[in-house]
Design a protein around this motif. Structure first.
Motif, PDB file in Angstrom:
ATOM      1  N   GLY A  14       0.807  -1.218   0.000  1.00  0.00           N
ATOM      2  CA  GLY A  14       0.000   0.000   0.000  1.00  0.00           C
ATOM      3  C   GLY A  14       0.837   1.264   0.000  1.00  0.00           C
ATOM      4  O   GLY A  14       0.597   2.171  -0.817  1.00  0.00           O
ATOM      5  N   PRO A  15       1.839   1.370   0.899  1.00  0.00           N
ATOM      6  CA  PRO A  15       2.693   2.563   0.906  1.00  0.00           C
ATOM      7  C   PRO A  15       3.411   2.808  -0.410  1.00  0.00           C
ATOM      8  O   PRO A  15       3.647   3.954  -0.780  1.00  0.00           O
ATOM      9  N   LEU A  17       2.232   2.133  -3.477  1.00  0.00           N
ATOM     10  CA  LEU A  17       1.261   2.765  -4.364  1.00  0.00           C
ATOM     11  C   LEU A  17       1.055   4.231  -3.992  1.00  0.00           C
ATOM     12  O   LEU A  17       0.990   5.100  -4.863  1.00  0.00           O
ATOM     13  N   ASN A  18       0.969   4.495  -2.693  1.00  0.00           N
ATOM     14  CA  ASN A  18       0.776   5.871  -2.233  1.00  0.00           C
ATOM     15  C   ASN A  18       1.966   6.753  -2.608  1.00  0.00           C
ATOM     16  O   ASN A  18       1.806   7.907  -3.019  1.00  0.00           O
ATOM     17  N   ARG A  21       1.845   7.692  -6.246  1.00  0.00           N
ATOM     18  CA  ARG A  21       0.847   8.742  -6.480  1.00  0.00           C
ATOM     19  C   ARG A  21       1.399  10.108  -6.077  1.00  0.00           C
ATOM     20  O   ARG A  21       1.201  11.107  -6.773  1.00  0.00           O
ATOM     21  N   ASP A  22       2.130  10.131  -4.967  1.00  0.00           N
ATOM     22  CA  ASP A  22       2.732  11.385  -4.512  1.00  0.00           C
ATOM     23  C   ASP A  22       3.747  11.917  -5.517  1.00  0.00           C
ATOM     24  O   ASP A  22       3.947  13.129  -5.641  1.00  0.00           O
ATOM     25  N   ASP A  25       2.622   9.498 -10.168  1.00  0.00           N
ATOM     26  CA  ASP A  25       2.327   8.194 -10.770  1.00  0.00           C
ATOM     27  C   ASP A  25       3.553   7.436 -11.275  1.00  0.00           C
ATOM     28  O   ASP A  25       3.415   6.340 -11.818  1.00  0.00           O
ATOM     29  N   ILE A  36       8.501   6.567   0.539  1.00  0.00           N
ATOM     30  CA  ILE A  36       7.835   5.707   1.521  1.00  0.00           C
ATOM     31  C   ILE A  36       8.371   5.991   2.912  1.00  0.00           C
ATOM     32  O   ILE A  36       7.620   6.142   3.884  1.00  0.00           O
ATOM     33  N   ASN A  39       7.040   9.363   4.013  1.00  0.00           N
ATOM     34  CA  ASN A  39       5.606   9.343   4.321  1.00  0.00           C
ATOM     35  C   ASN A  39       5.310   8.669   5.644  1.00  0.00           C
ATOM     36  O   ASN A  39       4.422   9.093   6.393  1.00  0.00           O
ATOM     37  N   ARG A  90      -3.606   3.267 -10.270  1.00  0.00           N
ATOM     38  CA  ARG A  90      -3.871   4.642  -9.843  1.00  0.00           C
ATOM     39  C   ARG A  90      -5.026   4.731  -8.848  1.00  0.00           C
ATOM     40  O   ARG A  90      -5.040   5.597  -7.980  1.00  0.00           O
ATOM     41  N   HIS A  93      -6.048   1.187  -3.525  1.00  0.00           N
ATOM     42  CA  HIS A  93      -5.609   1.528  -2.165  1.00  0.00           C
ATOM     43  C   HIS A  93      -5.672   0.245  -1.352  1.00  0.00           C
ATOM     44  O   HIS A  93      -6.767  -0.249  -1.052  1.00  0.00           O
ATOM     45  N   ASP A  95      -5.096  -2.260   1.849  1.00  0.00           N
ATOM     46  CA  ASP A  95      -4.846  -2.412   3.275  1.00  0.00           C
ATOM     47  C   ASP A  95      -4.053  -3.700   3.473  1.00  0.00           C
ATOM     48  O   ASP A  95      -3.735  -4.413   2.507  1.00  0.00           O
TER      49      ASP A  95
END
Length: 293
Positions: A14-15, A17-18, A21-22, A25, A36, A39, A90, A93, A95
Motif C-alpha cells: 500500500g505505501p 502505491l501511495n 501517487r505522490d 504516478d 515511503i 511518508n 492509480r 488503495h 490495506d
C-alpha cells in the motif's frame, strides 16, 4: 525469502502505491523508497539494516513489493528503471488484508509453475519456468561481484573505480592515493557538452557488508572538496546510513553523489567492465494468467 521476510515486505504494498501517487504516478526505485520512508517517518535503525550483499534491506523489500504489484497489474512492468502506476494501480488503495491476499495468490501461482517444471523434468521434457523475482535471481551474482571487489586491496579498489569512471564517460581520471590525499582518492573531469565540463573528486570505501558510510564521513569528504571541485562522489562496496544520505543531499551545501554496493554493481554491468553478459529467459506468468479463464 524466509516467512518472516515475506511478512515484512507485504506491508510496503500500500505505501508503495501511495508513494508513486505522490510522485506523479511514476518514480525511480530509490526515489520511491525514499518517499515511503518519508511518508511513514521510518526510523534510521530500520532504514540502515543491510542484506548479506551489503545493500539496503528496506529497499530490497520495497523492490519485492513492487514485483508482486507488477504481477497483479497495478504497476507497469517496464525494464527501463522507472516504476509506473497502471490505470488499475492509480485507483488502488491496499490495506494489509488485501496486500496479503495478493501475496498468497501469486505464491500459489508460482508454486504451480514450479510443480509443472518438476513434472516436465521428470518426463525428460524441457520447460522454461518462472523462478524468483529479478531482485533475488541476481542476488547471488551481486554478492559475487561485491565479494570480488572486497577481496582486492584498497589501492586496487581505487584503481578499479578509476577504470569504472573512465568507462562511464569521465576523462583525465587519476588516483591520488597516499596518506596525504586529504580525504580525496582521485579526481576526473566530466564533460556535459563541448562547452561545459566540471571537475569531480571521488573517494573509495572498500567496506565489508554492513559497515555503512556514516554522516560524519560524508561531511568530512565535502569539507575536503570545498574550493577544489564542483562535484564529489563517494563509492562504496557497502551502503550509506540514512543520516549519511540526508547529509549528502543537505540543502545549502554542495551535493555529494553516493554510489552504494547495489548501484556499483549496476554501473559495472552497464559498461560491462569485469563482468560477462549472459541472457536467460523465464516464463512470465502474468501474461498467461489471463488466458486461464
Amino acid at each position: 525469502m524466509s516467512k518472516k521476510a515475506q511478512a515484512e515486505f507485504i506491508r510496503w504494498f500500500g505505501p508503495l502505491l501511495n508513494a508513486l501517487r505522490d510522485l506523479g504516478d511514476s518514480g525511480r526505485p530509490r526515489e520511491v523508497s525514499a518517499r515511503i520512508a518519508r511518508n511513514l517517518n521510518l526510523p534510521d535503525d530500520l532504514l540502515d539494516q543491510t542484506l548479506k550483499s551489503g545493500g539496503s534491506k528496506f529497499h530490497n523489500q520495497v523492490a519485492w513489493a513492487r514485483q508482486y504489484l507488477v504481477w497483479e497489474g497495478l504497476l507497469d512492468s517496464s525494464k527501463h528503471g522507472t516504476w509506473t502506476l497502471t490505470e488499475k494501480g492509480r485507483s488502488a488503495h491496499l490495506d494489509e488484508r488485501e496486500a496479503r491476499a495478493i501475496f498468497l495468490k501469486w505464491v500459489s501461482i508460482h508454486a504451480e509453475n514450479r510443480k509443472q517444471k518438476r513434472d516436465a523434468q521428470e518426463n525428460g521434457e524441457e520447460l522454461a519456468a518462472h523462478g524468483a523475482t529479478p531482485e533475488t535471481s541476481t542476488e547471488e551474482e551481486t554478492l559475487d561481484l561485491l565479494s570480488t571487489l572486497r577481496s582486492i586491496s584498497p589501492t586496487g579498489f581505487e584503481k578499479v573505480c578509476r577504470e569504472l569512471l573512465r568507462e562511464s564517460g569521465f576523462e583525465n581520471v587519476e588516483v591520488t592515493g597516499g596518506s596525504a590525499d586529504g580525504g580525496i582518492d582521485g579526481y576526473g573531469t566530466l564533460e556535459i557538452n563541448p562547452f561545459v565540463s566540471f571537475k569531480v573528486l571521488f573517494q573509495c570505501k572498500r567496506y565489508a557488508k554492513g559497515n555503512l558510510v556514516s554522516r560524519a564521513q560524508v561531511g568530512d569528504f565535502r569539507n575536503s572538496m570545498l574550493g577544489r571541485a564542483e562535484k564529489g562522489i563517494i563509492i562504496t562496496t557497502s551502503g550509506f546510513s540514512n543520516a549519511a544520505v540526508q547529509e549528502a543531499n543537505r540543502e545549502g551545501a554542495p551535493q555529494v553523489e553516493l554510489v552504494d554496493g547495489d548501484k556499483l554493481v549496476e554501473m559495472f554491468q552497464k559498461v560491462e567492465l569485469g563482468v560477462i553478459k549472459r541472457t536467460v529467459y523465464d516464463v512470465d506468468p502474468t501474461y498467461f494468467e489471463k488466458f486461464k479463464d
